[in-house]
Design a protein around this motif. Structure first.
Motif, PDB file in Angstrom:
ATOM      1  N   ARG A  18       0.938  -1.167   0.515  1.00  0.00           N
ATOM      2  CA  ARG A  18       0.135   0.110  -0.322  1.00  0.00           C
ATOM      3  C   ARG A  18       0.721   1.019   0.059  1.00  0.00           C
ATOM      4  NH1 ARG A  18      -5.195  -0.665   1.420  1.00  0.00           N
ATOM      5  NH2 ARG A  18      -5.892   0.878   2.320  1.00  0.00           N
ATOM      6  N   LEU A  19       2.097   1.419   0.837  1.00  0.00           N
ATOM      7  CA  LEU A  19       2.676   2.561   0.954  1.00  0.00           C
ATOM      8  C   LEU A  19       3.514   2.503   0.136  1.00  0.00           C
ATOM      9  CD1 LEU A  19       4.322   2.042   4.413  1.00  0.00           C
ATOM     10  CD2 LEU A  19       2.540   4.075   3.899  1.00  0.00           C
ATOM     11  N   ARG A  20       3.818   1.728  -1.381  1.00  0.00           N
ATOM     12  CA  ARG A  20       4.533   1.752  -2.572  1.00  0.00           C
ATOM     13  C   ARG A  20       3.642   2.298  -3.262  1.00  0.00           C
ATOM     14  NH1 ARG A  20       8.012  -3.704  -4.384  1.00  0.00           N
ATOM     15  NH2 ARG A  20       8.320  -2.166  -6.006  1.00  0.00           N
ATOM     16  N   ALA A  21       2.308   2.033  -3.206  1.00  0.00           N
ATOM     17  CA  ALA A  21       1.427   2.516  -4.810  1.00  0.00           C
ATOM     18  C   ALA A  21       1.588   4.451  -4.358  1.00  0.00           C
ATOM     19  CB  ALA A  21       0.110   1.694  -4.070  1.00  0.00           C
ATOM     20  N   THR A  22       1.754   4.761  -2.987  1.00  0.00           N
ATOM     21  CA  THR A  22       1.690   6.025  -2.924  1.00  0.00           C
ATOM     22  C   THR A  22       2.810   6.483  -3.568  1.00  0.00           C
ATOM     23  OG1 THR A  22       2.555   6.258  -0.506  1.00  0.00           O
ATOM     24  CG2 THR A  22       0.093   5.841  -0.835  1.00  0.00           C
ATOM     25  N   GLY A  23       4.247   5.462  -3.701  1.00  0.00           N
ATOM     26  CA  GLY A  23       5.228   6.308  -3.741  1.00  0.00           C
ATOM     27  C   GLY A  23       6.628   6.308  -3.181  1.00  0.00           C
ATOM     28  N   LEU A  24       6.181   5.318  -1.648  1.00  0.00           N
ATOM     29  CA  LEU A  24       6.662   5.117  -0.820  1.00  0.00           C
ATOM     30  C   LEU A  24       7.697   3.868  -0.617  1.00  0.00           C
ATOM     31  CD1 LEU A  24       5.462   6.642   2.255  1.00  0.00           C
ATOM     32  CD2 LEU A  24       7.773   7.386   1.898  1.00  0.00           C
ATOM     33  N   ASP A  25       9.122   3.356  -0.490  1.00  0.00           N
ATOM     34  CA  ASP A  25       9.304   2.310  -0.538  1.00  0.00           C
ATOM     35  C   ASP A  25      10.381   1.946   1.007  1.00  0.00           C
ATOM     36  OD1 ASP A  25      10.283  -0.212  -1.487  1.00  0.00           O
ATOM     37  OD2 ASP A  25      12.142   0.460  -2.747  1.00  0.00           O
ATOM     38  N   ILE A  26       9.668   1.068   1.551  1.00  0.00           N
ATOM     39  CA  ILE A  26       9.756   0.805   2.953  1.00  0.00           C
ATOM     40  C   ILE A  26       9.809  -0.705   3.045  1.00  0.00           C
ATOM     41  CG2 ILE A  26       9.308   1.246   5.344  1.00  0.00           C
ATOM     42  CD1 ILE A  26       7.552   3.689   4.818  1.00  0.00           C
ATOM     43  N   PRO A  27      10.878  -1.475   3.559  1.00  0.00           N
ATOM     44  CA  PRO A  27      10.745  -2.587   3.485  1.00  0.00           C
ATOM     45  C   PRO A  27       9.782  -3.611   4.485  1.00  0.00           C
ATOM     46  CG  PRO A  27      13.261  -2.035   3.451  1.00  0.00           C
ATOM     47  CD  PRO A  27      11.949  -0.507   3.776  1.00  0.00           C
ATOM     48  N   GLU A  28       9.435  -4.438   4.394  1.00  0.00           N
ATOM     49  CA  GLU A  28       8.493  -5.110   5.885  1.00  0.00           C
ATOM     50  C   GLU A  28       8.897  -5.160   7.473  1.00  0.00           C
ATOM     51  OE1 GLU A  28       6.925  -9.252   4.872  1.00  0.00           O
ATOM     52  OE2 GLU A  28       7.768  -9.044   2.062  1.00  0.00           O
ATOM     53  N   GLU A  29      10.862  -5.146   7.653  1.00  0.00           N
ATOM     54  CA  GLU A  29      10.910  -5.277   8.134  1.00  0.00           C
ATOM     55  C   GLU A  29      11.294  -4.614   8.767  1.00  0.00           C
ATOM     56  OE1 GLU A  29      14.167  -5.351   5.906  1.00  0.00           O
ATOM     57  OE2 GLU A  29      12.472  -6.452   5.728  1.00  0.00           O
ATOM     58  N   ARG A  30      10.755  -2.843   8.540  1.00  0.00           N
ATOM     59  CA  ARG A  30      10.823  -1.370   9.026  1.00  0.00           C
ATOM     60  C   ARG A  30       8.927  -1.346   9.085  1.00  0.00           C
ATOM     61  NH1 ARG A  30      15.515  -0.249  10.618  1.00  0.00           N
ATOM     62  NH2 ARG A  30      17.312  -1.424   9.454  1.00  0.00           N
ATOM     63  N   ILE A  31       8.200  -1.791   8.975  1.00  0.00           N
ATOM     64  CA  ILE A  31       7.239  -1.893   9.692  1.00  0.00           C
ATOM     65  C   ILE A  31       6.491  -2.422  10.530  1.00  0.00           C
ATOM     66  CG2 ILE A  31       4.657  -1.644   9.052  1.00  0.00           C
ATOM     67  CD1 ILE A  31       5.957  -1.811   6.062  1.00  0.00           C
ATOM     68  N   TRP A  32       5.445  -1.732  12.145  1.00  0.00           N
ATOM     69  CA  TRP A  32       5.583  -2.384  12.944  1.00  0.00           C
ATOM     70  C   TRP A  32       3.758  -2.201  13.229  1.00  0.00           C
ATOM     71  CZ3 TRP A  32       7.799  -6.289  15.756  1.00  0.00           C
ATOM     72  CH2 TRP A  32       7.355  -6.538  17.468  1.00  0.00           C
ATOM     73  N   THR A  33       3.055  -2.658  13.350  1.00  0.00           N
ATOM     74  CA  THR A  33       1.999  -2.642  13.810  1.00  0.00           C
ATOM     75  C   THR A  33       1.229  -3.171  15.235  1.00  0.00           C
ATOM     76  OG1 THR A  33       1.378  -4.920  13.292  1.00  0.00           O
ATOM     77  CG2 THR A  33       1.584  -3.129  11.234  1.00  0.00           C
ATOM     78  N   SER A  34       0.297  -2.384  15.613  1.00  0.00           N
ATOM     79  CA  SER A  34      -0.192  -2.829  16.580  1.00  0.00           C
ATOM     80  C   SER A  34      -0.922  -4.181  16.945  1.00  0.00           C
ATOM     81  CB  SER A  34      -1.812  -2.125  17.231  1.00  0.00           C
ATOM     82  OG  SER A  34      -2.514  -1.941  16.128  1.00  0.00           O
ATOM     83  N   ALA A  35      -0.780  -5.330  15.518  1.00  0.00           N
ATOM     84  CA  ALA A  35      -1.463  -6.583  16.129  1.00  0.00           C
ATOM     85  C   ALA A  35       0.049  -7.349  16.028  1.00  0.00           C
ATOM     86  CB  ALA A  35      -1.442  -6.718  14.497  1.00  0.00           C
ATOM     87  N   LEU A  36       0.980  -6.460  15.896  1.00  0.00           N
ATOM     88  CA  LEU A  36       2.628  -7.290  15.826  1.00  0.00           C
ATOM     89  C   LEU A  36       2.634  -7.209  17.971  1.00  0.00           C
ATOM     90  CD1 LEU A  36       4.607  -6.481  12.696  1.00  0.00           C
ATOM     91  CD2 LEU A  36       3.250  -9.106  13.194  1.00  0.00           C
ATOM     92  N   ALA A  37       2.674  -6.564  17.619  1.00  0.00           N
ATOM     93  CA  ALA A  37       3.126  -5.518  19.505  1.00  0.00           C
ATOM     94  C   ALA A  37       2.187  -6.578  20.238  1.00  0.00           C
ATOM     95  CB  ALA A  37       2.671  -4.161  19.423  1.00  0.00           C
ATOM     96  N   THR A  38       0.207  -6.158  19.912  1.00  0.00           N
ATOM     97  CA  THR A  38       0.205  -7.019  20.762  1.00  0.00           C
ATOM     98  C   THR A  38       0.061  -8.842  20.698  1.00  0.00           C
ATOM     99  OG1 THR A  38      -2.179  -5.775  19.961  1.00  0.00           O
ATOM    100  CG2 THR A  38      -2.734  -7.801  21.100  1.00  0.00           C
TER     101      THR A  38
END
Length: 275
Positions: A64-84
């Motif tokens: 979804r971020l790449r579709a906006t023009g942002l290339d961020i690796p998966e390991e650089r994303i942290w969600t409340s689901a992962l934290a939970t």
């Protein structure tokens, strides 16, 4: 307002940053966010995007971020689901849970070794979904009444959509709490647990990690309570007028992350902060 003076750490700065309101607004990139991320990447800087959104997996969010023009690796994303999921694994390894949520949460729970069930689960875990069902909420209420512990991914009362605001986990949690008399434990921002789990994911320390956010009531207070200096951007929810309503304040306020371009080695050398 007079900004707080921060001394440059001898260790390079790491960055935690919110996603919505900082890098993107709904499905559109915030001007300059791509160049900011590109500079961090070119410098091999340590950073992670922290979001209370538990709906999507990291792979989904990257797409979804790449579709906006942002290339961020998966390991650089942290969600409340992962934290939970990490929190529950640490509390009760190999446990069970009745989960209300989308693939981002269910995948994280499975990867943490949890069994998803509606038969006497250790926990009821509430996330976010576009399709909260009366049946699921009723099941959650009955299970909590029977002794299952109540955990929610994030306390946000509403979320955005193209048609307008939608009820989010915080609002549904309030309904369940009213019916059961049991208060949920919220893992996501502003809980410092969310921030510390994100820092651990990239091996960062609060003394030399900067939190960038657009909300005083989640991002700034979460950074503050985690021991991090904070930067508030004016591209999301909070404004200078709303800042004055809080008993705490960010370390610095800027117009957008574009102001940090060229200053990521020492972010507090921004030439013209808002204050």
């Amino acid at each position: 307002m007079v900004p707080v003076t921060v001394t440059q750490s001898p260790t390079p700065w790491s960055y935690l940053m919110d996603m919505d309101g900082v890098l993107v607004h709904e499905e559109h990139i915030i001007p300059g966010a791509d160049k900011f991320i590109a500079e961090l990447t070119a410098r091999d800087a340590n950073f992670i995007v922290v979001t209370n959104n538990p709906i999507y997996t990291r792979r989904d969010l990257r797409a979804r971020l790449r579709a906006t023009g942002l290339d961020i690796p998966e390991e650089r994303i942290w969600t409340s689901a992962l934290a939970t999921a990490q929190f529950l694994h640490n509390q009760r390894p190999g446990g069970s849970a009745f989960v209300i949520g989308e693939v981002g949460l269910t995948t994280a729970m499975h990867e943490a070794g949890y069994v998803l069930t509606d038969r006497n689960p250790d926990y009821v875990v509430l996330g976010e979904t576009r399709n909260y069902s009366f049946e699921q909420i009723t099941t959650a209420i009955r299970l909590i009444g029977a002794g299952s512990r109540f955990v929610a991914t994030n306390p946000d009362p509403t979320g955005p959509s193209r048609a307008g605001v939608l009820p989010a986990a915080g609002a549904v949690a309030a309904l369940i709490e009213k019916a059961t008399g049991r208060t949920p434990y919220f893992v996501g921002k502003p809980n410092p647990l969310m921030m510390r789990s994100a820092m651990r994911a990239i091996g960062a320390h609060s003394e030399n990690t900067l939190m960038i956010g657009d909300r005083m009531d989640t991002d700034v207070i979460a950074g503050l309570e985690s021991g991090m200096p904070t930067v508030l951007v004016m591209t999301g929810i909070s404004t200078l007028e709303t800042v004055a309503q809080y008993p705490f304040r960010p370390t610095m306020a800027i117009n957008s992350v574009a102001d940090l371009i060229g200053n990521t080695e020492d972010p507090f050398k921004v030439i013209a902060p808002v204050w």
